[in-house]
Every structure is written in structure tokens, then in C-alpha cells.
Design a protein around this motif. Sequence first.
Motif, PDB file in Angstrom:
ATOM      1  N   ASP A   4      23.701  -3.173  -8.836  1.00  0.00           N
ATOM      2  CA  ASP A   4      22.442  -2.132  -8.593  1.00  0.00           C
ATOM      3  C   ASP A   4      21.278  -3.106  -8.494  1.00  0.00           C
ATOM      4  OD1 ASP A   4      20.805   0.282  -9.099  1.00  0.00           O
ATOM      5  OD2 ASP A   4      20.277  -0.818 -10.651  1.00  0.00           O
ATOM      6  N   GLY A   5      20.438  -2.761  -7.671  1.00  0.00           N
ATOM      7  CA  GLY A   5      19.361  -3.738  -7.377  1.00  0.00           C
ATOM      8  C   GLY A   5      18.044  -2.995  -7.706  1.00  0.00           C
ATOM      9  N   SER A   6      17.952  -1.987  -8.677  1.00  0.00           N
ATOM     10  CA  SER A   6      16.746  -1.331  -8.716  1.00  0.00           C
ATOM     11  C   SER A   6      15.904  -1.941  -9.891  1.00  0.00           C
ATOM     12  CB  SER A   6      16.989   0.138  -9.451  1.00  0.00           C
ATOM     13  OG  SER A   6      17.785  -0.109 -10.609  1.00  0.00           O
ATOM     14  N   GLN A   7      16.273  -2.913 -10.741  1.00  0.00           N
ATOM     15  CA  GLN A   7      15.594  -3.887 -11.393  1.00  0.00           C
ATOM     16  C   GLN A   7      15.628  -5.328 -11.102  1.00  0.00           C
ATOM     17  OE1 GLN A   7      13.788  -2.282 -14.097  1.00  0.00           O
ATOM     18  NE2 GLN A   7      14.486  -0.417 -13.071  1.00  0.00           N
ATOM     19  N   GLY A   8      15.866  -5.397  -9.807  1.00  0.00           N
ATOM     20  CA  GLY A   8      16.028  -6.901  -9.294  1.00  0.00           C
ATOM     21  C   GLY A   8      17.100  -7.916  -9.842  1.00  0.00           C
ATOM     22  N   LEU A   9      16.779  -9.092 -10.220  1.00  0.00           N
ATOM     23  CA  LEU A   9      17.673  -9.998 -10.659  1.00  0.00           C
ATOM     24  C   LEU A   9      16.612 -11.020 -11.626  1.00  0.00           C
ATOM     25  CD1 LEU A   9      20.668 -10.372 -10.360  1.00  0.00           C
ATOM     26  CD2 LEU A   9      20.091 -12.240  -8.535  1.00  0.00           C
ATOM     27  N   VAL A  37      10.076 -14.241  -2.111  1.00  0.00           N
ATOM     28  CA  VAL A  37      10.013 -12.985  -1.239  1.00  0.00           C
ATOM     29  C   VAL A  37      11.047 -12.139  -1.785  1.00  0.00           C
ATOM     30  CG1 VAL A  37      10.680 -12.095   1.172  1.00  0.00           C
ATOM     31  CG2 VAL A  37       9.436 -14.446   0.808  1.00  0.00           C
ATOM     32  N   ILE A  38      10.534 -10.925  -1.820  1.00  0.00           N
ATOM     33  CA  ILE A  38      11.593  -9.601  -2.318  1.00  0.00           C
ATOM     34  C   ILE A  38      11.532  -8.668  -1.117  1.00  0.00           C
ATOM     35  CG2 ILE A  38      12.305  -7.929  -3.693  1.00  0.00           C
ATOM     36  CD1 ILE A  38      11.072  -9.430  -5.929  1.00  0.00           C
ATOM     37  N   LEU A  39      12.531  -8.179  -0.513  1.00  0.00           N
ATOM     38  CA  LEU A  39      12.758  -7.050   0.451  1.00  0.00           C
ATOM     39  C   LEU A  39      13.548  -5.853  -0.036  1.00  0.00           C
ATOM     40  CD1 LEU A  39      12.198  -6.149   3.325  1.00  0.00           C
ATOM     41  CD2 LEU A  39      14.349  -7.451   4.063  1.00  0.00           C
ATOM     42  N   LEU A  40      12.939  -5.067   0.015  1.00  0.00           N
ATOM     43  CA  LEU A  40      13.705  -3.688  -0.148  1.00  0.00           C
ATOM     44  C   LEU A  40      14.154  -3.017   1.095  1.00  0.00           C
ATOM     45  CD1 LEU A  40      12.290  -4.151  -2.953  1.00  0.00           C
ATOM     46  CD2 LEU A  40      12.090  -1.684  -3.127  1.00  0.00           C
ATOM     47  N   SER A  41      15.484  -3.154   1.486  1.00  0.00           N
ATOM     48  CA  SER A  41      16.025  -2.723   2.618  1.00  0.00           C
ATOM     49  C   SER A  41      16.547  -1.302   2.694  1.00  0.00           C
ATOM     50  CB  SER A  41      17.397  -3.477   3.430  1.00  0.00           C
ATOM     51  OG  SER A  41      16.701  -4.615   3.546  1.00  0.00           O
ATOM     52  N   GLY A  42      15.171  -0.451   2.614  1.00  0.00           N
ATOM     53  CA  GLY A  42      15.690   0.958   2.591  1.00  0.00           C
ATOM     54  C   GLY A  42      14.336   1.476   1.875  1.00  0.00           C
ATOM     55  N   ALA A  46      10.556   5.790  -3.727  1.00  0.00           N
ATOM     56  CA  ALA A  46       9.626   6.763  -4.097  1.00  0.00           C
ATOM     57  C   ALA A  46       8.520   5.859  -4.435  1.00  0.00           C
ATOM     58  CB  ALA A  46       9.860   7.673  -5.129  1.00  0.00           C
ATOM     59  N   GLU A  47       8.544   4.861  -5.215  1.00  0.00           N
ATOM     60  CA  GLU A  47       7.620   3.831  -5.660  1.00  0.00           C
ATOM     61  C   GLU A  47       8.275   2.544  -6.054  1.00  0.00           C
ATOM     62  OE1 GLU A  47       5.632   6.150  -8.468  1.00  0.00           O
ATOM     63  OE2 GLU A  47       6.982   5.849 -10.096  1.00  0.00           O
ATOM     64  N   VAL A  48       7.602   1.400  -5.871  1.00  0.00           N
ATOM     65  CA  VAL A  48       8.114   0.048  -6.370  1.00  0.00           C
ATOM     66  C   VAL A  48       7.985  -0.135  -7.673  1.00  0.00           C
ATOM     67  CG1 VAL A  48       7.826  -2.445  -6.117  1.00  0.00           C
ATOM     68  CG2 VAL A  48       7.580  -0.877  -3.996  1.00  0.00           C
ATOM     69  N   PRO A  49       9.139  -0.236  -8.403  1.00  0.00           N
ATOM     70  CA  PRO A  49       9.046  -0.550  -9.868  1.00  0.00           C
ATOM     71  C   PRO A  49       8.153  -1.768 -10.334  1.00  0.00           C
ATOM     72  CG  PRO A  49      11.360   0.018  -9.084  1.00  0.00           C
ATOM     73  CD  PRO A  49      10.657  -0.412  -8.107  1.00  0.00           C
ATOM     74  N   ARG A  50       7.483  -1.860 -11.308  1.00  0.00           N
ATOM     75  CA  ARG A  50       6.581  -3.010 -11.566  1.00  0.00           C
ATOM     76  C   ARG A  50       7.519  -4.084 -11.974  1.00  0.00           C
ATOM     77  NH1 ARG A  50       0.891  -4.360 -12.175  1.00  0.00           N
ATOM     78  NH2 ARG A  50       1.250  -6.306 -13.350  1.00  0.00           N
ATOM     79  N   ALA A  51       8.859  -3.782 -12.384  1.00  0.00           N
ATOM     80  CA  ALA A  51       9.764  -4.876 -13.019  1.00  0.00           C
ATOM     81  C   ALA A  51       9.875  -5.793 -11.611  1.00  0.00           C
ATOM     82  CB  ALA A  51      10.959  -4.406 -13.576  1.00  0.00           C
ATOM     83  N   LEU A  52      10.040  -5.225 -10.571  1.00  0.00           N
ATOM     84  CA  LEU A  52      10.329  -5.793  -9.192  1.00  0.00           C
ATOM     85  C   LEU A  52       9.141  -6.765  -9.001  1.00  0.00           C
ATOM     86  CD1 LEU A  52      12.324  -3.530  -6.839  1.00  0.00           C
ATOM     87  CD2 LEU A  52      13.134  -5.485  -8.117  1.00  0.00           C
ATOM     88  N   LEU A  53       8.009  -6.362  -9.023  1.00  0.00           N
ATOM     89  CA  LEU A  53       6.844  -6.866  -8.566  1.00  0.00           C
ATOM     90  C   LEU A  53       6.711  -7.973  -9.521  1.00  0.00           C
ATOM     91  CD1 LEU A  53       4.263  -4.116  -7.734  1.00  0.00           C
ATOM     92  CD2 LEU A  53       5.390  -5.580  -6.204  1.00  0.00           C
ATOM     93  N   GLU A  54       7.060  -8.161 -10.739  1.00  0.00           N
ATOM     94  CA  GLU A  54       6.778  -9.109 -11.769  1.00  0.00           C
ATOM     95  C   GLU A  54       7.792 -10.347 -11.559  1.00  0.00           C
ATOM     96  OE1 GLU A  54       6.620  -7.146 -15.287  1.00  0.00           O
ATOM     97  OE2 GLU A  54       4.359  -6.640 -15.182  1.00  0.00           O
ATOM     98  N   GLN A  55       8.894 -10.089 -10.806  1.00  0.00           N
ATOM     99  CA  GLN A  55       9.840 -11.136 -10.375  1.00  0.00           C
ATOM    100  C   GLN A  55       9.202 -12.120  -9.048  1.00  0.00           C
ATOM    101  OE1 GLN A  55      13.951  -9.420 -10.429  1.00  0.00           O
ATOM    102  NE2 GLN A  55      13.381  -8.191 -11.986  1.00  0.00           N
ATOM    103  N   LEU A  56       8.003 -11.895  -8.593  1.00  0.00           N
ATOM    104  CA  LEU A  56       7.591 -12.544  -7.551  1.00  0.00           C
ATOM    105  C   LEU A  56       6.744 -13.986  -8.207  1.00  0.00           C
ATOM    106  CD1 LEU A  56       5.882  -9.928  -5.320  1.00  0.00           C
ATOM    107  CD2 LEU A  56       7.821 -11.327  -4.558  1.00  0.00           C
ATOM    108  N   ARG A  83       5.545 -12.537  -1.842  1.00  0.00           N
ATOM    109  CA  ARG A  83       5.414 -11.191  -1.162  1.00  0.00           C
ATOM    110  C   ARG A  83       6.794 -10.280  -1.332  1.00  0.00           C
ATOM    111  NH1 ARG A  83       5.685 -15.965   0.499  1.00  0.00           N
ATOM    112  NH2 ARG A  83       6.567 -15.494   2.890  1.00  0.00           N
ATOM    113  N   LEU A  84       6.354  -9.023  -1.395  1.00  0.00           N
ATOM    114  CA  LEU A  84       7.338  -8.053  -1.588  1.00  0.00           C
ATOM    115  C   LEU A  84       7.234  -7.164  -0.390  1.00  0.00           C
ATOM    116  CD1 LEU A  84       8.946  -6.248  -4.573  1.00  0.00           C
ATOM    117  CD2 LEU A  84       8.181  -4.851  -2.704  1.00  0.00           C
ATOM    118  N   ALA A  85       8.319  -6.588   0.229  1.00  0.00           N
ATOM    119  CA  ALA A  85       8.028  -5.578   1.394  1.00  0.00           C
ATOM    120  C   ALA A  85       8.947  -4.582   0.998  1.00  0.00           C
ATOM    121  CB  ALA A  85       8.318  -6.155   2.580  1.00  0.00           C
ATOM    122  N   ALA A  86       8.518  -3.142   1.245  1.00  0.00           N
ATOM    123  CA  ALA A  86       9.065  -1.888   1.011  1.00  0.00           C
ATOM    124  C   ALA A  86       8.537  -0.841   1.834  1.00  0.00           C
ATOM    125  CB  ALA A  86       9.250  -1.892  -0.714  1.00  0.00           C
TER     126      ALA A  86
END
Length: 216
Positions: free
Chosen positions: A133-138, A146-151, A154-164, A169-172
Motif C-alpha cells: 500500500d502506498g497511501s502513507q508513502g515510504l 519527487v513523488i508522483l501519485l499515478s491516479g 480526494a486529497e494528498v495526505p500530509r504524511a506524503l508531503l512531509e516525505q519531500l 515536488r509532488l504531483a497528484a
Amino acid sequence: MNVEQARFNMIEQQIRPWDVLDQGVLSLLTLLKREDFVPAAHKALAFMDTEIPLGHGQFMLAPRVEARLLQELKVTRHEKVLEIGTGSGYMAALLGHKAQSVISLESQPELAKQAAENLKRAGVLNVKVLAQDGSQGLPAEAPFDVILLSGSVAEVPRALLEQLKPGGRLAAVVGSEPVMRAMLYTRVGNEFKTQVLFDTVVPRLAGFAEASAFSF
């Protein structure tokens, strides 16, 4: 079907008119064989302006969406990338050609296995596919350039943004039908600058929460 003509038409009639003008991206789309990542049952759709079913409720994004996201992320050779939603592995392969290394997360084990095989066959050796599962990133591998959500989500989890990393850059694609927007988030210190890239509607990524109907 003349495959090279179909590829040329895809680039000139779908991708370039969608403001994808970066010559590096256009050259890569010519070089990397998209049809090699398409399930056998759907080969005829490889160059069409549509999402391609992969099974398990997952899809390859339309070529123009893939190309535009790749262009907007401006991935460079020294960068470390996380992709969420491997699908067929095609987007991971595009990223792999641009980046130093890519880790791609796919929640469906069968798709993860097939994507890894597709990448190996295409000679893309700097991409690692993990079936999880990728919803919490790695977090264990963070931070990423760079983080890309290929799909869509509803909203980008803060936990993902904080892995930058700073400057990362994160695209979603964010929102719910019928209104979704491709967004670019750039980390500036502990803040995140947002930019709307384009309007589109793409299938949901598995595992991400829907937005609450209530806000307080």
C-alpha cells in the motif's frame, strides 16, 4: 497497425497539443515502447487517448496525462523518486529514464509482479517495484526529491508531503468527479507551495481515504 506511425500520431495529435513541448520528454516517448507495457488483450489501445484497463480496478493513464505530469515534475538525473500506483510500470519506466533511482509502490501483488517483469524486459534497471500500500508513502526511504501519485485522490495526505526534501515536488490529481485537477506541490521549508497544472479526471488510486463530507 503501423506501430511507429501510431506512436508518431500519439505524440503529435494528443501530447504536443496538450502543451507538452519539452524535447527531452518527447524524445523519451519515442524511445520507450509504450506498447510493451500494455496487457496483450488491449494492445490496440496502446496509442489511443484513453485509460487502459490493467485488471484489479487499475488503469494506465492516458498518454497525454502521463507526458504532462512527467514534464511538470522536471525530474533530473541526480534525483530520487517515489511513485505510488505502479500499474503496468510504464510511468515508472519514464521516471527511471530521468532520475537516478525510482521506488514504485503497487498495492496489487499481481500487478507489481507484472510491472517488474515489464521494466526488466525494457532494460530499466534503476526502478524497484514494491508490492505494498502506498497511501502513507515510504517513510523508511524518505526524503524524496519527487513523488508522483499515478491516479487520483480526494486529497494528498500530509504524511506524503512531509516525505519531500526541501525543494522537492509532488504531483497528484486531486478532487472528485466531475471536478479534478492535477496539482504540483513544492516544499519550501516546512510549507508547501501549490500550483494548479490542468483539469482532468482519472481513476482513483487504491488505499487513499475519501475526503470527509464535513469540515470544521
